[in-house]
Write a protein that holds these residues in place. Structure first.
Motif, short mmCIF file in Angstrom:
data_model
loop_
_atom_site.label_atom_id
_atom_site.label_comp_id
_atom_site.label_asym_id
_atom_site.label_seq_id
_atom_site.Cartn_x
_atom_site.Cartn_y
_atom_site.Cartn_z
N ALA A 72 0.85 -1.20 0.00
CA ALA A 72 0.00 0.00 0.00
C ALA A 72 0.88 1.24 0.00
N HIS A 73 0.69 2.10 -0.98
CA HIS A 73 1.52 3.31 -1.11
C HIS A 73 1.02 4.43 -0.21
N GLY A 74 1.79 5.51 -0.19
CA GLY A 74 1.49 6.63 0.68
C GLY A 74 0.80 7.80 0.00
N TRP A 75 0.61 8.84 0.77
CA TRP A 75 -0.05 10.08 0.35
C TRP A 75 0.67 10.66 -0.87
N THR A 76 -0.12 11.03 -1.88
CA THR A 76 0.31 11.64 -3.15
C THR A 76 1.11 10.69 -4.04
N CYS A 77 1.13 9.41 -3.74
CA CYS A 77 1.87 8.46 -4.56
C CYS A 77 0.90 7.57 -5.35
N ASN A 78 1.40 6.50 -5.92
CA ASN A 78 0.57 5.55 -6.65
C ASN A 78 1.33 4.24 -6.78
N THR A 79 0.81 3.29 -7.54
CA THR A 79 1.45 1.99 -7.64
C THR A 79 2.89 2.08 -8.13
N ARG A 80 3.23 3.10 -8.92
CA ARG A 80 4.59 3.25 -9.44
C ARG A 80 5.62 3.42 -8.33
N PHE A 81 5.16 3.84 -7.16
CA PHE A 81 6.08 4.05 -6.04
C PHE A 81 6.79 2.75 -5.67
N TRP A 82 6.15 1.62 -5.94
CA TRP A 82 6.70 0.31 -5.57
C TRP A 82 7.40 -0.38 -6.73
N ASP A 83 7.72 0.33 -7.81
CA ASP A 83 8.30 -0.31 -9.00
C ASP A 83 9.53 -1.15 -8.67
N ALA A 84 10.43 -0.64 -7.87
CA ALA A 84 11.66 -1.38 -7.57
C ALA A 84 11.35 -2.69 -6.86
N GLN A 85 10.42 -2.64 -5.90
CA GLN A 85 10.05 -3.85 -5.18
C GLN A 85 9.32 -4.83 -6.10
N VAL A 86 8.44 -4.32 -6.95
CA VAL A 86 7.70 -5.19 -7.86
C VAL A 86 8.65 -5.90 -8.82
N ARG A 87 9.60 -5.15 -9.40
CA ARG A 87 10.53 -5.77 -10.35
C ARG A 87 11.31 -6.91 -9.71
N ASP A 88 11.77 -6.70 -8.50
CA ASP A 88 12.56 -7.71 -7.83
C ASP A 88 11.70 -8.88 -7.36
N LEU A 89 10.65 -8.57 -6.62
CA LEU A 89 9.87 -9.62 -5.97
C LEU A 89 9.05 -10.45 -6.95
N ALA A 90 8.57 -9.83 -8.02
CA ALA A 90 7.65 -10.53 -8.92
C ALA A 90 8.32 -11.67 -9.69
N VAL A 91 9.63 -11.77 -9.59
CA VAL A 91 10.31 -12.91 -10.22
C VAL A 91 9.85 -14.22 -9.58
N ASP A 92 9.65 -14.19 -8.25
CA ASP A 92 9.28 -15.42 -7.55
C ASP A 92 8.23 -15.19 -6.45
N HIS A 93 7.52 -14.07 -6.52
CA HIS A 93 6.44 -13.79 -5.58
C HIS A 93 5.22 -13.30 -6.35
N ARG A 94 4.06 -13.43 -5.75
CA ARG A 94 2.84 -12.80 -6.26
C ARG A 94 2.75 -11.46 -5.55
N VAL A 95 2.86 -10.38 -6.28
CA VAL A 95 2.88 -9.04 -5.70
C VAL A 95 1.60 -8.30 -6.09
N VAL A 96 0.90 -7.80 -5.09
CA VAL A 96 -0.32 -7.02 -5.30
C VAL A 96 -0.05 -5.58 -4.91
N VAL A 97 -0.32 -4.66 -5.82
CA VAL A 97 -0.25 -3.24 -5.52
C VAL A 97 -1.57 -2.60 -5.93
N TYR A 98 -1.92 -1.51 -5.27
CA TYR A 98 -3.18 -0.84 -5.63
C TYR A 98 -3.05 0.65 -5.38
N ASP A 99 -3.91 1.42 -6.07
CA ASP A 99 -3.94 2.87 -5.92
C ASP A 99 -4.94 3.26 -4.85
#
Length: 316
Positions: free
Chosen positions: A44-71
């Protein structure tokens, strides 16, 4: 521009996108990344942000994790809420709806939140969906109360005047304007550490400046009156806390208070020289902590499958 820097501007492509319906009928944009059936992480992202805030984590984790992000409401691709639709209750409602829509019954996940996203997790601490789906929690750069009183963004003595002025800043209706050298310098001072890399400052500025003014103002008023201290004590999941030592928005005093109040604290990590935007400023540290929590608290059997959870709300 290097190939690495160029690729950082390309958002990860989700496996699925969902329009999740919250308790009051509001629609929340959610994305699923990574292999189905892999251990799950929900961010879950913070104030004034969006799902793009987690791009670094998504790129890394999604190789072997199911990653859910939302606006969050009014951010990114989630529409603005109606009158009265901005509250800590709404934050909890939306998270609960996302968990139920993206995770199979009984499926466990590590829940991570930054800033207002961390407040979301605290607000939802006693909710049934969090008890059902939460395995462990990571709180990054967040606070549970007294945000305006403790903020160091305005360089004046602590007291009633600074508190009132900070509240006014949070609720200010003035447009943020274009992303340029001046606006990036202001954002860096307010939200990031002195040593933050220029490309990370630029990434944060583009995310923050994309937030619609109405949502920024509405949530700013909520943050100015925030009081989730009682909810922290209801967060009965193993919880790790991360804070930047140069965070002016939510100084480490907040992280220390939260860590002391948690029923199952896994400790506080203070990142020297980092500001408020820790998942972007120190992505390797945040991602590593998420991986550690998954390895410790989410079993392969507990990972489950999201296949049954994807409903007719899925969009192409």
């Amino acid at each position: 521009m290097s190939r690495l820097t160029h690729s950082a501007h390309i958002p990860p492509v989700p496996v699925r996108e969902l329009g999740v319906v919250s308790a009051d009928g509001s629609r929340v944009h959610a994305e699923l990344h990574g292999p189905e059936g892999a251990p799950a992480v929900v961010l879950a992202h913070g104030w004034t942000c969006n799902t793009r805030f987690w791009d670094a984590q998504v790129r890394d984790l999604a190789v072997d994790h199911r990653v859910v992000v939302y606006d969050q409401r009014g951010h990114g691709r989630t529409p603005a809420a109606g009158s009265g639709g901005y509250s800590t209750r709404a934050l909890a409602d939306d998270l609960e709806a996302v968990l139920r829509a993206t995770l199979a019954p009984g499926q466990k996940a590590v829940l991570g939140g930054h800033s207002m996203g961390g407040m979301t997790l605290m607000a939802a601490a006693g909710r049934a969906a969090v008890r059902e789906h939460g395995a462990a929690v990571l709180l990054c750069s967040t606070g549970s109360s007294r945000l305006t009183a403790e903020s160091l963004v305005l360089p004046i003595r602590a007291g009633a005047l600074r508190t009132r002025m900070t509240a006014a800043v949070l609720g200010a209706r003035a447009p943020l304007g274009p992303v340029n050298a001046v606006s990036k310098a202001i954002l860096k001072y307010a939200t990031m550490g002195r040593g933050s890399a220029p490309e990370r400052v630029d990434a944060c500025a583009r995310i923050v400046h994309a937030c619609p003014r109405g949502a920024r103002v509405a949530w700013g008023h909520v943050l100015a009156e925030l009081d989730l201290e009682a909810r922290v004590r209801e967060l009965r999941l193993p919880t790790a806390v991360i804070a930047g030592t140069e965070d002016r928005l939510t100084p480490p005093v907040h992280a220390r208070a939260i860590e002391a109040a948690l029923p199952q604290s896994l400790g506080l990590t203070e990142l020297a020289g980092m500001g408020h935007m820790t998942p972007v400023e120190a992505p390797e540290v945040v991602t590593r902590k998420l991986r550690e929590l998954v390895a410790e608290y989410v079993t392969v059997e507990g990972a489950g499958s999201t296949a049954a959870a994807v409903s007719e709300e899925e969009v192409a």
